[in-house]
Design a protein around this motif. Structure first.
Motif, PDB file in Angstrom:
ATOM      1  N   VAL A  76      38.066  48.050  37.567  1.00  0.00           N
ATOM      2  CA  VAL A  76      37.940  46.706  38.131  1.00  0.00           C
ATOM      3  C   VAL A  76      36.488  46.442  38.496  1.00  0.00           C
ATOM      4  O   VAL A  76      35.891  47.179  39.291  1.00  0.00           O
ATOM      5  N   VAL A 111      33.228  43.406  39.453  1.00  0.00           N
ATOM      6  CA  VAL A 111      33.082  42.164  40.224  1.00  0.00           C
ATOM      7  C   VAL A 111      32.758  40.981  39.339  1.00  0.00           C
ATOM      8  O   VAL A 111      32.836  39.835  39.793  1.00  0.00           O
ATOM      9  N   VAL A 151      37.931  41.508  38.488  1.00  0.00           N
ATOM     10  CA  VAL A 151      39.108  41.452  39.356  1.00  0.00           C
ATOM     11  C   VAL A 151      39.784  40.094  39.289  1.00  0.00           C
ATOM     12  O   VAL A 151      41.024  40.001  39.327  1.00  0.00           O
ATOM     13  N   SER A 152      38.997  39.028  39.184  1.00  0.00           N
ATOM     14  CA  SER A 152      39.597  37.697  39.140  1.00  0.00           C
ATOM     15  C   SER A 152      40.421  37.501  37.876  1.00  0.00           C
ATOM     16  O   SER A 152      41.501  36.890  37.919  1.00  0.00           O
ATOM     17  N   VAL A 206      37.990  50.823  41.288  1.00  0.00           N
ATOM     18  CA  VAL A 206      37.290  49.600  41.677  1.00  0.00           C
ATOM     19  C   VAL A 206      35.797  49.846  41.848  1.00  0.00           C
ATOM     20  O   VAL A 206      35.384  50.611  42.735  1.00  0.00           O
ATOM     21  N   SER A 239      33.143  45.180  48.183  1.00  0.00           N
ATOM     22  CA  SER A 239      33.154  43.757  47.872  1.00  0.00           C
ATOM     23  C   SER A 239      34.559  43.287  47.531  1.00  0.00           C
ATOM     24  O   SER A 239      35.058  42.307  48.077  1.00  0.00           O
ATOM     25  N   VAL A 240      35.208  44.016  46.622  1.00  0.00           N
ATOM     26  CA  VAL A 240      36.544  43.619  46.158  1.00  0.00           C
ATOM     27  C   VAL A 240      37.602  43.832  47.235  1.00  0.00           C
ATOM     28  O   VAL A 240      38.439  42.959  47.492  1.00  0.00           O
ATOM     29  N   GLU A 280      36.062  40.212  49.723  1.00  0.00           N
ATOM     30  CA  GLU A 280      36.807  39.167  49.044  1.00  0.00           C
ATOM     31  C   GLU A 280      38.318  39.377  49.103  1.00  0.00           C
ATOM     32  O   GLU A 280      39.065  38.649  48.448  1.00  0.00           O
ATOM     33  N   LEU A 285      43.478  39.085  46.690  1.00  0.00           N
ATOM     34  CA  LEU A 285      43.004  40.308  46.057  1.00  0.00           C
ATOM     35  C   LEU A 285      43.621  41.534  46.721  1.00  0.00           C
ATOM     36  O   LEU A 285      43.868  42.553  46.071  1.00  0.00           O
TER      37      LEU A 285
END
Length: 708
Positions: A69, A71, A119-120, A148, A153-154, A158, A299
């Motif tokens: 995963v 960013v 990830v999105s 990840v 961050s993930v 977020e 997320l």
């Protein structure tokens, strides 16, 4: 992995043969910690990309499927291409996901052993798969492991961001006349913005002015309260809360959203509930139709779908509590291969934004004159362009990296460490990038080393110290020299928001600089406050989202049963046996089963969409419960449970009623002919529950005046 040492040795030898890269001892140590399920902290330039690929390959050799995963799309594409020889060395398959892929291409990619994906995109594919009416339409297959990259961050920064899938639906966009009226309103006289910087609302004087200009008696009376007032509020939000080149850009005659966490254009994403149309009207562009939320997932909930999560980042220690609290993950710190030679200078503090930006320009010009490469981290597109323009006026050639030219990212970053380079960037360059001294070929490496390496300059502090550390980490890779410094003013958002009205006395020098230790302590206090606020927001958001996430699991299970069994046909047979029998005799059981499936799924999906919309409205007003001495979160849960109980029953009841009337023929269930169309188009967008993020710098307008 009965013999970890032997296993790691095999992976290391494969890396040497397939990639020509010999992992350091600390890298093999990091691989082991990932295979054990930890989040590892490794400094920039220490080889996280190779570590991730070795761990993914290791999981693949254990028979597990892996989603690496990332960013953003750039890193997914880059890492998959770079690391594929290692994965394929063992006969494993590897692919990446990017936004432009078709459903068929995605389905093929997800079938590989190791998949690199933003990830999105993973999240949006999960959401789109929740709308399928036949199992063969699904593109996702799930995975055993989520590995990840930039894990903090993930998983933290977020994690509270909902990914939203919307469907087209005619919506009431503000007319050109209403947009024109709102453009004439004055802040603090006709409208005000709340203290959280989240909402704009008309004052009594403003409402009277709008009524006068529109020639109506009252905005708050029928028939205007449900139409005109809504359009006025949308136009006001677009004008007051959404700033061009901060929250969006205009490209090729269309509004393109900026993902403020990354400084990139958020492809195929739009705002909901008429906001998109309001911004288009504000910019004088063609107005698109509105939409309604079809499904949403955070997320955090997305990561919860994986049996095992691990990850890596340069700043995990500061997020240890959150990673443990929300994911039950441990953090392992991996030592550097070579000692850090970067010099991190104390913040340079100024009284005003104007003083600060003049000092920034002078510092960059001085570095450039010496030939030293400089990377400048800004908060948003507007700030990056204003700063670049000012530097160019002084004869300093600048490379700008922001959402407007993100397709040039690789080229710009590749040369950012060369002699005399000045790169002004949004947060795009803050994560996942490795800037080599002397440029791509490192031909001028020795010259840059002699000059002191890459100089990193931050134009203001971030809301979290971890983000500052990420920017600092662009310099000083693998024992290289380098430096970093952040410029701060008492007018910056992190100070005004974190200070919450507090003030501190200071005696600035002639150039506005402040050396007072009390001021420095105050600014550090303000940043700690914003970090605490972020954690509290995360905790509260998790409480609100958890129940909906649990309800979502129930909906998923119901959908799976309908897709994988003959339950839909059984319901229709029980409800109207004569019609079911006649249809089966004429078209066959499989054909009628699919038609029944589509009818039932239509109403189940519609019911879930309406439930989400209702709970969104409840949450927006739930704070009012505190006035009645009720606990907002408890009341939210009570309403959510009550409404969800009715969802499935109502959906099944409506579906059976529709079975009686919907025409079913050789083409299937004619839902659209019965006024029950599924959305002909869908799009995605991201919503932040964090009032501290994405607002840009509140003094941007002032900066524009400074640089003109």
């Amino acid at each position: 992995m009965n013999d970890p040492a032997r296993f790691l040795a095999v992976l290391a030898e494969a890396s040497r043969r397939a990639l020509g890269l010999s992992p350091f001892e600390v890298q093999t140590q990091a691989v082991l910690r990932l295979l054990e399920g930890d989040v590892i902290q490794m400094d920039t330039g220490e080889g996280k990309t190779l570590v991730g690929a070795m761990a993914a390959t290791g999981f693949g050799l254990m028979g597990k499927s892996v989603h690496c995963v990332t960013v953003n799309e750039y890193l997914a594409r880059r890492d998959a291409a770079w690391m594929s020889p290692l994965v394929e060395f063992f006969g494993l398959s590897v692919a990446h996901i990017e936004e432009s892929m078709t459903a068929g291409e995605r389905r093929k990619a997800y079938g590989c052993d190791v998949v690199y994906a933003p990830v999105s995109e993973i999240g949006f594919d999960v959401l789109r798969d929740q709308l399928i009416t036949s199992r063969d339409q699904a593109v996702q297959q799930g995975a055993d492991i989520a590995l990840v990259d930039e894990a903090d961050s993930v998983l933290v920064d977020e994690a509270l961001v909902p990914l939203v899938l919307a469907g087209n639906e005619p919506g009431a966009a503000p007319s050109g006349r209403i947009t024109d009226v709102v453009s004439k309103l004055k802040e603090d006289t006709h409208f005000a913005i709340d203290s959280d910087q989240r909402n704009a609302f008309l004052t009594d004087q403003g409402a009277r002015k709008v009524e006068q200009m529109l020639g109506i008696d009252s905005l708050y009376a029928e028939p205007h309260v449900g139409t005109t007032l809504v359009q006025v509020n949308l136009a006001l939000h677009a004008r007051a809360m959404l700033t061009r080149d901060v929250h969006y850009i205009v490209r090729d005659g269309k509004v393109a959203l900026i993902d403020t966490a990354k400084g990139r254009v958020a492809e195929l994403q739009r705002w909901p509930d008429g906001v998109q149309a309001a911004v288009e009207a504000k910019e004088g562009l063609a107005v698109t139709e509105g939409g309604r939320i079809l499904d949403t997932i955070t997320l955090q909930a997305l990561m919860g779908r994986y049996p095992q999560v691990c990850g890596m980042t340069g700043t995990a220690v500061e997020a240890t509590d959150q990673l443990r609290q929300f994911y039950n993950l441990r953090v392992s710190v991996i030592p550097r291969n070579q000692e850090n030679q970067r010099f991190d200078e104390a913040h340079r503090i100024y009284a005003t934004a104007a003083d600060k930006y003049e000092a920034i320009v002078e510092e960059i010009a001085l570095m450039h004159e010496r030939g030293r490469p400089v990377l400048v981290g800004t908060q948003d597109v507007s700030e990056s362009e204003l700063l670049a323009n000012r530097l160019q006026e002084l004869g300093v050639q600048v490379s700008v990296l922001n959402a407007k030219n993100d397709e040039e990212e690789a080229k710009i970053i590749a040369e950012a460490g060369d002699v005399g380079r000045v790169t002004v960037s949004t947060q795009m360059a803050g994560r996942g990038t490795d800037i080599k001294l002397g440029g791509t070929s490192e031909a001028d490496r020795e010259q840059v080393l002699a000059l002191g390496g890459l100089a990193v300059i931050g134009t203001s502090l971030h809301r979290s110290k971890r983000l500052d550390q990420q920017l600092r980490g662009r310099a000083g890779r693998q024992g290289d020299p380098g430096s970093s410094v952040f410029f701060v003013s008492l007018e910056d958002d992190v100070v005004t928001v974190g200070g919450a009205g507090e003030s501190v006395t200071a005696n600035p020098q002639a150039d506005g600089r402040i050396e007072d230790k009390r001021v420095r302590d105050f600014i550090e206090h303000c940043q700690r406050v914003t970090e605490g606020q972020l954690l509290e927001i995360h905790s509260q958001t998790w409480k609100y989202n958890k129940l909906l996430a649990d309800q979502r699991v129930i909906i998923d299970e119901r959908r799976a049963k309908l897709l994988d069994s003959d339950a839909a046909l059984g319901m229709c047979r029980d409800h109207n046996p004569e019609k079911a029998r006649a249809l089966v005799e004429e078209y066959g059981e499989a054909h009628v089963l699919q038609a029944c499936r589509e009818i039932v799924l239509y109403f189940l999906d519609q019911g879930w969409s309406e439930h989400l919309a209702l709970m969104d409205d409840v949450r927006e007003s739930i704070h009012l419960r505190a006035i009645a001495r009720e606990t907002p979160i408890d009341e939210f849960h009570r309403i959510a449970v009550r409404e969800f109980k009715e969802l499935a029953n109502n959906a099944m009841s409506d579906a059976m009623a529709a079975f009686d009337t919907v025409v079913i023929d050789a083409q299937g269930a004619r839902l659209e002919a019965s006024g029950l169309p599924r959305p002909s188009a869908t799009w995605t967008y991201m919503v932040s529950d964090n009032p501290l993020s994405g607002s840009g710098n509140s003094v941007i307008q002032g900066i524009g005046a400074i640089f003109r």
